[in-house]
Scaffold this active site. Structure first.
Site, mmCIF file in Angstrom:
data_model
loop_
_atom_site.group_PDB
_atom_site.id
_atom_site.type_symbol
_atom_site.label_atom_id
_atom_site.label_comp_id
_atom_site.label_asym_id
_atom_site.label_seq_id
_atom_site.Cartn_x
_atom_site.Cartn_y
_atom_site.Cartn_z
ATOM 1 N N VAL A 1 -0.340 -18.793 1.986
ATOM 2 C CA VAL A 1 -0.628 -18.723 3.428
ATOM 3 C C VAL A 1 -2.103 -18.427 3.722
ATOM 4 O O VAL A 1 -2.558 -18.608 4.849
ATOM 5 C CB VAL A 1 0.269 -17.703 4.174
ATOM 6 C CG1 VAL A 1 1.717 -18.157 4.178
ATOM 7 C CG2 VAL A 1 0.109 -16.295 3.627
ATOM 8 N N SER B 1 6.436 -3.980 10.237
ATOM 9 C CA SER B 1 6.959 -2.893 9.405
ATOM 10 C C SER B 1 6.940 -1.591 10.194
ATOM 11 O O SER B 1 6.124 -1.410 11.107
ATOM 12 C CB SER B 1 6.101 -2.730 8.156
ATOM 13 O OG SER B 1 6.477 -1.572 7.447
ATOM 14 N N TYR C 1 -2.105 -2.011 4.215
ATOM 15 C CA TYR C 1 -0.786 -2.484 4.647
ATOM 16 C C TYR C 1 -0.484 -1.974 6.060
ATOM 17 O O TYR C 1 -0.098 -2.748 6.944
ATOM 18 C CB TYR C 1 0.276 -2.010 3.657
ATOM 19 C CG TYR C 1 1.665 -2.546 3.915
ATOM 20 C CD1 TYR C 1 2.058 -3.780 3.401
ATOM 21 C CD2 TYR C 1 2.592 -1.832 4.664
ATOM 22 C CE1 TYR C 1 3.342 -4.278 3.624
ATOM 23 C CE2 TYR C 1 3.866 -2.314 4.900
ATOM 24 C CZ TYR C 1 4.237 -3.537 4.376
ATOM 25 O OH TYR C 1 5.504 -4.030 4.602
HETATM 26 N N1 LIG Z 1 11.022 -4.471 1.634
HETATM 27 C C1 LIG Z 1 10.720 -3.597 2.574
HETATM 28 O O1 LIG Z 1 11.097 -2.402 2.508
HETATM 29 C C2 LIG Z 1 9.915 -4.023 3.781
HETATM 30 C C3 LIG Z 1 9.773 -3.108 4.824
HETATM 31 C C4 LIG Z 1 9.037 -3.466 5.939
HETATM 32 C C5 LIG Z 1 8.455 -4.715 6.005
HETATM 33 N N2 LIG Z 1 8.596 -5.584 4.980
HETATM 34 C C6 LIG Z 1 7.956 -6.891 5.113
HETATM 35 O O2 LIG Z 1 8.908 -7.906 4.967
HETATM 36 C C7 LIG Z 1 8.265 -9.094 4.508
HETATM 37 C C8 LIG Z 1 9.040 -9.641 3.322
HETATM 38 O O3 LIG Z 1 8.966 -8.678 2.284
HETATM 39 P P1 LIG Z 1 10.101 -8.510 1.173
HETATM 40 O O4 LIG Z 1 10.382 -7.063 1.091
HETATM 41 O O5 LIG Z 1 11.184 -9.476 1.390
HETATM 42 O O6 LIG Z 1 9.238 -8.852 -0.117
HETATM 43 P P2 LIG Z 1 9.431 -9.929 -1.276
HETATM 44 O O7 LIG Z 1 8.310 -9.685 -2.204
HETATM 45 O O8 LIG Z 1 10.815 -9.869 -1.791
HETATM 46 O O9 LIG Z 1 9.200 -11.319 -0.525
HETATM 47 C C9 LIG Z 1 7.927 -11.685 -0.060
HETATM 48 C C10 LIG Z 1 7.677 -13.146 -0.387
HETATM 49 O O10 LIG Z 1 6.398 -13.490 0.195
HETATM 50 C C11 LIG Z 1 5.730 -14.339 -0.709
HETATM 51 N N3 LIG Z 1 4.291 -14.295 -0.522
HETATM 52 C C12 LIG Z 1 3.462 -13.244 -0.741
HETATM 53 N N4 LIG Z 1 2.203 -13.605 -0.557
HETATM 54 C C13 LIG Z 1 2.211 -14.910 -0.191
HETATM 55 C C14 LIG Z 1 1.209 -15.849 0.132
HETATM 56 N N5 LIG Z 1 -0.093 -15.526 0.079
HETATM 57 N N6 LIG Z 1 1.577 -17.090 0.501
HETATM 58 C C15 LIG Z 1 2.881 -17.433 0.533
HETATM 59 N N7 LIG Z 1 3.883 -16.609 0.190
HETATM 60 C C16 LIG Z 1 3.545 -15.356 -0.157
HETATM 61 C C17 LIG Z 1 6.111 -13.794 -2.085
HETATM 62 O O11 LIG Z 1 5.909 -14.759 -3.098
HETATM 63 C C18 LIG Z 1 7.580 -13.397 -1.896
HETATM 64 O O12 LIG Z 1 8.439 -14.450 -2.288
HETATM 65 C C19 LIG Z 1 6.831 -8.696 4.173
HETATM 66 O O13 LIG Z 1 5.994 -9.080 5.226
HETATM 67 C C20 LIG Z 1 6.906 -7.191 4.072
HETATM 68 O O14 LIG Z 1 5.672 -6.592 4.372
HETATM 69 C C21 LIG Z 1 9.317 -5.273 3.875
#
Ligand SMILES: NC(=O)c1ccc[n+]([C@@H]2O[C@H](COP(=O)([O-])OP(=O)(O)OC[C@H]3O[C@@H](n4cnc5c(N)ncnc54)[C@H](O)[C@@H]3O)[C@@H](O)[C@H]2O)c1
Length: 259
Positions: free
Chosen positions: A61, A139, A152
């Site tokens: 991205v 988040s 973050y």
């Molecule tokens: N897991 C949590 O507790 C949590 C809490 C709050 C917010 N979030 C947010 O939720 C979203 C998803 O996170 P998740 O927990 O499912 O994590 P995850 O790591 O399981 O999934 C994130 C995906 O994003 C992809 N990604 C990362 N950088 C990228 C890039 N430059 N280009 C394209 N794809 C890219 C990764 O390859 C991965 O498949 C994120 O924005 C994260 O900040 C997660």
């Protein structure tokens, strides 16, 4: 709002929340375009989805040229109805002393600028049909500083500002923009972030999500959430039932924001 099958773009669709969001829309009969930086993760997620309803795109991205090409490709057969912006990385709880310029730039580039890179061409597509829904993933880190790191927290707070401005700019076209702010969700985010950012991610492993005691104290529902619970909220915000909700932040955090 457009009726099914809608054209849905999901970033970060290779894992965790993005993968659950993609599946939720597929289950509804929509056509879903899965974008992720990881070819392996995309292959693994799409293997369980009906081929006629999904396309996969290996895209970083942060590469706005490649993102724009991909969005042009997927919207060639019809305007995009829904964007679920889920791609993101975590900075290993790095505070001001641990946050290098390199770590700062990478996290802001992926979480914030990367979101803008996708929103920009998607909006052009949505404006052509004068409808659409944008749902970004923020988040609890935008509102509670300690559970995550400096870059973050900053990136996620900025996404809330982006969401409000998108709502203001796009309401005239019948497009709504909202943000879902999860609390603790059990995903592979530490592992994927380490894979993408390398050893600039500190290996601190004391977070709310890794401590049942902290979770019990901070989260009224006393547990972490699931990717499916977050996906259900994203799906609702992109539905006709949410057509009059825009510029809002919806916490899916077990009540943490209230504590
Ligand atoms: N897991 C949590 O507790 C949590 C809490 C709050 C917010 N979030 C947010 O939720 C979203 C998803 O996170 P998740 O927990 O499912 O994590 P995850 O790591 O399981 O999934 C994130 C995906 O994003 C992809 N990604 C990362 N950088 C990228 C890039 N430059 N280009 C394209 N794809 C890219 C990764 O390859 C991965 O498949 C994120 O924005 C994260 O900040 C997660």
């Amino acid at each position: 709002m457009t009726q099914t099958p809608r054209q849905v773009v999901v970033t970060g669709a290779g894992s965790g929340i993005g993968a659950a969001v993609a599946k939720r829309f597929v289950d509804n009969g929509d056509v879903v375009h899965l974008l992720d930086i990881s070819a392996d993760r995309l292959a693994s997620v799409s293997a369980d989805l009906p081929a006629a309803q999904v396309t996969t795109h290996v895209v970083d991205v942060t590469d706005h040229v490649r993102v724009a090409e991909t969005i042009a490709e997927v919207s060639a057969n019809g305007a995009i109805d829904v964007l679920a912006g889920c791609a993101g990385v975590f900075d290993g709880l790095a505070g001001i002393e641990q946050t290098t310029h390199e770590l700062w730039n990478r996290v802001i580039d992926i979480n914030l600028t990367g979101t803008f890179n996708v929103v920009k061409p998607v909006v052009e597509s949505m404006i052509t049909q004068r409808s659409g829904s944008i749902v970004l993933i923020g988040s609890i880190a935008a509102s509670r500083a300690t559970p995550d790191g400096l870059a973050y927290d900053t990136s996620k707070a900025a996404l809330e500002g982006m969401t409000r401005r998108l709502a203001v700019d796009l309401g005239q076209y019948g497009i709504n923009a909202n943000l879902v702010a999860p609390g603790v969700v059990g995903t592979a985010i530490r592992a994927t972030s380490e894979e993408i950012l390398g050893d600039m991610v500190p290996d601190t492993n004391v977070g709310v999500g890794t401590s049942p005691e902290l979770m019990k104290m901070l989260i009224p529902l006393q547990r972490g959430g699931t990717s499916e619970e977050v996906a259900a909220t994203v799906f609702f915000l992109a539905s006709a039932g949410a057509a009059y909700i825009s510029g809002d932040v919806v916490h899916v955090d077990g009540g943490w924001i209230a504590s």
